[in-house]
Design an enzyme around this catalytic site. Structure first.
Site, PDB file in Angstrom:
ATOM      1  N   VAL A 175       0.839  -1.197   0.000  1.00  0.00           N
ATOM      2  CA  VAL A 175       0.000   0.000   0.000  1.00  0.00           C
ATOM      3  C   VAL A 175       0.878   1.253   0.000  1.00  0.00           C
ATOM      4  CG1 VAL A 175      -1.807   1.269   1.216  1.00  0.00           C
ATOM      5  CG2 VAL A 175      -1.837  -1.234   1.200  1.00  0.00           C
ATOM      6  N   ASP A 176       1.877   1.277   0.860  1.00  0.00           N
ATOM      7  CA  ASP A 176       2.776   2.430   0.925  1.00  0.00           C
ATOM      8  C   ASP A 176       3.529   2.625  -0.388  1.00  0.00           C
ATOM      9  OD1 ASP A 176       2.195   3.281   3.488  1.00  0.00           O
ATOM     10  OD2 ASP A 176       3.755   2.079   4.429  1.00  0.00           O
ATOM     11  N   VAL A 177       4.016   1.532  -0.960  1.00  0.00           N
ATOM     12  CA  VAL A 177       4.809   1.636  -2.184  1.00  0.00           C
ATOM     13  C   VAL A 177       3.963   2.169  -3.333  1.00  0.00           C
ATOM     14  CG1 VAL A 177       6.094   0.311  -3.901  1.00  0.00           C
ATOM     15  CG2 VAL A 177       6.417  -0.178  -1.472  1.00  0.00           C
ATOM     16  N   ALA A 180       3.181   5.825  -2.873  1.00  0.00           N
ATOM     17  CA  ALA A 180       4.334   6.653  -3.231  1.00  0.00           C
ATOM     18  C   ALA A 180       4.368   6.914  -4.730  1.00  0.00           C
ATOM     19  CB  ALA A 180       5.631   5.984  -2.784  1.00  0.00           C
TER      20      ALA A 180
END
Length: 400
Positions: A175-177, A180
């Site tokens: 999710v974070d990647v 980003a």
């Protein structure tokens, strides 16, 4: 390892980025901009810094390899935003910056003395990127965004894992990647607009929105087909966990061989005929149950054991080579280290040496290539407050 390109050739040479973010999504954006030539100054809390510095093992001179993964190419300055003098320096940094990246909870920057709307009004060319978990509206503003929980909340975890097993998270903070990458796209779009109009603006990205966008075909199946009578979201058929199998293509999954699994991607009926011939079972392609993809999907349970029986005659590595030689797509399941070796084998030159006060190390090259060169900073991730003296002195002088 390939040498870095000349810095004067960097696409964002001269761009100043104030990175007030921490953990992963925001820092990855800053690291990518640094790879592309921007000067990125990371603002950290004195004493502790970005919380990922303590996320070890594995440990590193900077604190952890987790921190290292998202912070190369940056300068670190430790500023206590609760102290008026340091807050003034942070405001001066923002005044000079082209881009601000932050992932405070909605309203968090304002409570610290950095009123986003006021700063954007004061500096109309500024691009401000705000990353939140669930957006800034009242219903989501109070929710903290953590990758693991967003994998559950979005539905990603519901469709990940073995058919009969429990929900499973992805093996990385996906999710974070992905957030980003969405944030980076938004920043680049805003910078492009600024080049035409002189106006920056606010880029907002929510973790929940990014991972839902990444669900693509699975989410669209829930919304229903175009041209059909509209149905409320969630009423249409909900996708279920299918292990490595694809809901709409067969065979497109892990298949067992004589010594382990092989990822097989057969996307067309022509490829299936070639695959069946390679297995020594051309009759499978003539079987009316398997002749077309919709038929193979309908009869998956009958087809897969037949394919695995044929694959049992060889190892995953042997079948991979045979399939590649036949123009088919397959891979044995590699470890991360073996994946790096494959990248080197095919000429992607995946590793770069980085150097800095933290020492010398190796990092993954940027996947972005421009003019045939991977744009990757060779400056090691910074120690906490490594650049305090130089950045404070620069910010204390009149703006150039």
């Amino acid at each position: 390892m390939t040498a870095a390109p000349h810095p004067d050739d960097a696409p964002f040479a001269g761009l100043l980025v104030a990175d007030l973010s921490r953990v992963l999504a925001g820092p990855l954006v800053g690291a990518t901009l640094a790879d592309l030539g921007a000067r990125v100054i990371k603002v950290e809390q004195p004493g502790t810094g970005d919380g990922t510095r303590a996320w070890s093992p594995p440990a590193s001179a900077t604190g952890s390899t987790y921190f290292d993964s998202a912070n190369r190419g940056k300068e670190s300055v430790a500023l206590d935003l609760g102290a008026p003098a340091d807050l003034a320096l942070a405001r001066e940094l923002i005044a000079r910056a082209d881009v601000v990246i932050e992932n405070f909870r909605p309203g968090g920057a304002t409570r610290l003395g950095l009123d986003r709307d006021a700063l954007l009004a004061e500096h109309p060319g500024l691009v401000w990127c705000s990353i939140t978990g669930y957006g800034a509206q009242p219903g989501g503003a109070g929710r903290a965004g953590y990758d693991f929980v967003l994998q559950a909340a979005s539905g990603l975890m519901h469709i990940t894992g073995d058919t009969e097993g429990p929900p499973t998270k992805a093996g990385v903070a996906l999710v974070d990647v992905l957030t980003a990458k969405d944030a980076l796209a938004g920043i680049l779009a805003a910078l492009l607009r600024r080049g035409r109009t002189g106006r920056g603006g606010l880029v907002e990205v929510a973790l929940l929105s990014s991972i839902q966008a990444a669900l693509v075909n699975q989410l669209q199946a829930v919304l229903g087909p175009i041209g059909a009578e509209a149905v409320p979201a969630g009423v249409a058929a909900e996708p279920r966990r299918a292990g490595s199998a694809h809901p709409s293509i067969v065979p497109y999954q892990l298949l067992e061989t004589g010594d382990g699994p092989l990822a097989v991607a057969v996307g067309t009926d022509g490829q299936f005929r070639a695959f069946a011939a390679l297995l020594g079972a051309p009759e499978l392609a003539g079987d009316p149950r398997f002749a077309t993809n919709p038929q193979r999907v309908a009869h998956r349970e009958a087809l897969v054991p037949l394919l695995e029986a044929a694959l049992a005659a060889g190892t995953a590595a042997v079948w991979e080579q045979r399939m590649l030689a036949a123009g088919l797509v397959a891979s044995r399941v590699r470890t991360i280290g073996e994946g790096l070796a494959l990248a080197a084998e095919v000429g992607l030159d995946p590793v770069r040496e980085v150097r800095g006060a933290a020492g010398v190390g190796r990092q993954l090259a940027s996947p972005i290539r421009i003019d045939g060169v991977a744009r990757t900073s060779t400056t090691a991730p910074p120690l906490l407050g490594e650049h305090d003296a130089s950045v404070r002195a620069w910010l204390s002088q009149p703006a150039p």
